[in-house]
Design a protein around this motif. Sequence first.
Motif, PDB file in Angstrom:
ATOM      1  N   ARG A   1       0.729  -1.133  -0.161  1.00  0.00           N
ATOM      2  CA  ARG A   1       0.101  -0.105   0.001  1.00  0.00           C
ATOM      3  C   ARG A   1       0.883   1.161  -0.035  1.00  0.00           C
ATOM      4  N   GLY A   2       2.116   1.127   0.610  1.00  0.00           N
ATOM      5  CA  GLY A   2       3.044   2.246   0.612  1.00  0.00           C
ATOM      6  C   GLY A   2       4.362   2.151   0.491  1.00  0.00           C
ATOM      7  N   HIS A   3       5.118   3.025  -0.072  1.00  0.00           N
ATOM      8  CA  HIS A   3       6.853   2.786   0.067  1.00  0.00           C
ATOM      9  C   HIS A   3       7.391   4.319   0.533  1.00  0.00           C
ATOM     10  N   LEU A   4       7.937   4.393   1.517  1.00  0.00           N
ATOM     11  CA  LEU A   4       8.532   5.638   1.996  1.00  0.00           C
ATOM     12  C   LEU A   4      10.045   5.622   1.747  1.00  0.00           C
TER      13      LEU A   4
ATOM     14  N   ASP B   1      11.232  11.109   0.666  1.00  0.00           N
ATOM     15  CA  ASP B   1       9.897  11.767   1.232  1.00  0.00           C
ATOM     16  C   ASP B   1      10.444  12.558   2.468  1.00  0.00           C
ATOM     17  N   ILE B   2      11.126  11.809   3.372  1.00  0.00           N
ATOM     18  CA  ILE B   2      11.533  12.351   4.713  1.00  0.00           C
ATOM     19  C   ILE B   2      12.976  12.256   4.864  1.00  0.00           C
ATOM     20  N   GLY B   3      13.530  13.265   5.312  1.00  0.00           N
ATOM     21  CA  GLY B   3      15.007  13.405   5.783  1.00  0.00           C
ATOM     22  C   GLY B   3      15.067  13.624   7.196  1.00  0.00           C
ATOM     23  N   ILE B   4      16.158  13.061   7.801  1.00  0.00           N
ATOM     24  CA  ILE B   4      16.308  12.966   9.209  1.00  0.00           C
ATOM     25  C   ILE B   4      17.569  13.598   9.499  1.00  0.00           C
ATOM     26  N   VAL B   5      17.861  14.753  10.045  1.00  0.00           N
ATOM     27  CA  VAL B   5      19.122  15.523  10.451  1.00  0.00           C
ATOM     28  C   VAL B   5      19.468  15.846  11.782  1.00  0.00           C
ATOM     29  N   SER B   6      20.652  16.352  11.993  1.00  0.00           N
ATOM     30  CA  SER B   6      20.809  16.851  13.399  1.00  0.00           C
ATOM     31  C   SER B   6      22.124  17.756  13.147  1.00  0.00           C
ATOM     32  N   GLY B   7      22.070  18.990  14.125  1.00  0.00           N
ATOM     33  CA  GLY B   7      22.967  19.494  14.386  1.00  0.00           C
ATOM     34  C   GLY B   7      22.608  20.831  13.425  1.00  0.00           C
TER      35      GLY B   7
ATOM     36  N   TYR C   1       0.525   7.321   5.695  1.00  0.00           N
ATOM     37  CA  TYR C   1       1.700   6.480   6.465  1.00  0.00           C
ATOM     38  C   TYR C   1       2.856   7.302   6.502  1.00  0.00           C
ATOM     39  N   ALA C   2       3.232   8.164   5.710  1.00  0.00           N
ATOM     40  CA  ALA C   2       4.530   9.228   6.207  1.00  0.00           C
ATOM     41  C   ALA C   2       3.948  10.060   7.458  1.00  0.00           C
TER      42      ALA C   2
END
Length: 301
Positions: free
Chosen positions: A92-95, A144-150, A283-284
Amino acid sequence: MHFDLNDLRLFVLTADEGSLTKAAAKHHLSLAAASARIKALEAQTDLPLLYREARGVRLSPPGQAFLHHARLMLHQVEQMRGDLHEYGGGLRGHLRVYANTTAVTDFLPEILPKFLANNPKINIDLQEKPNAEIAKAVQDGRVDIGIVSGQVDTLGLQSLHFSTDRLVLATSRQHRFAKRKRIAFAEILDEDAVGMHPSSTLQTFLGQVTERLGKPQKLRIQLSSFDAMCRMVGAGVGVGIVPESAAMRNQATMNLALIELTDSWSVRERYILTRDQAGLPSYAHSLIDHLRQHYATQTKS
């Protein structure tokens, strides 16, 4: 403008080869046919995309921009084909998620199993990338989504803070720094060090710090996970800079002492990056909510 995908593939191949002759051969076209296709692209854009030279071809400035978009379009077509094939099997979904080293190796392996168990028809393509590349990939629509820090240039993207990451110095309990409560990063540069792999976000960042200080770390070994780093540190191979969460998880079992870093950069805020959060599939949103709730629960406890 209406572009044929085969023409875009030919243009990308020509740019990669630096030769229309080689690109035509690999594309199973005559040189005349390949040349006609490239000229048709130039006619559509009304711009010169290639400079024809004696030894091959070279991209013009408009050609460089065209190449960027052509690659993106072809990449999205391939993703669409893969996704539709998976949907045919009941998906149903792919992230697609790009994340920095700490996220990929430290906290996402703890968080994602529950999300995937609760969403059995959702797949996640997770890749470790440097912070700057993460933001660019989100901006270009490759993920679709990025996860960063700093401190990261978010390129005008929507950013959502979800937790705070703190880096600490880990040493063995027998090390001369073990009884220190606080220490500056510059003080440890004469010590043998255990680090992450060279392309990791953390090691790249620490390399920038040492470049400003004018003195590199004395790296004895570089590894692919924080748990492996902690094991080496506890065995006395060297000291290491690791996320506090990883250090605390391994402190008791791996003979570790943890020392707070006085450097302001040791405290790093974590952000979720999206182009348009409102336009993401449900779902995202579910994954984003899952991340935020995980850390909200940790804060309360």
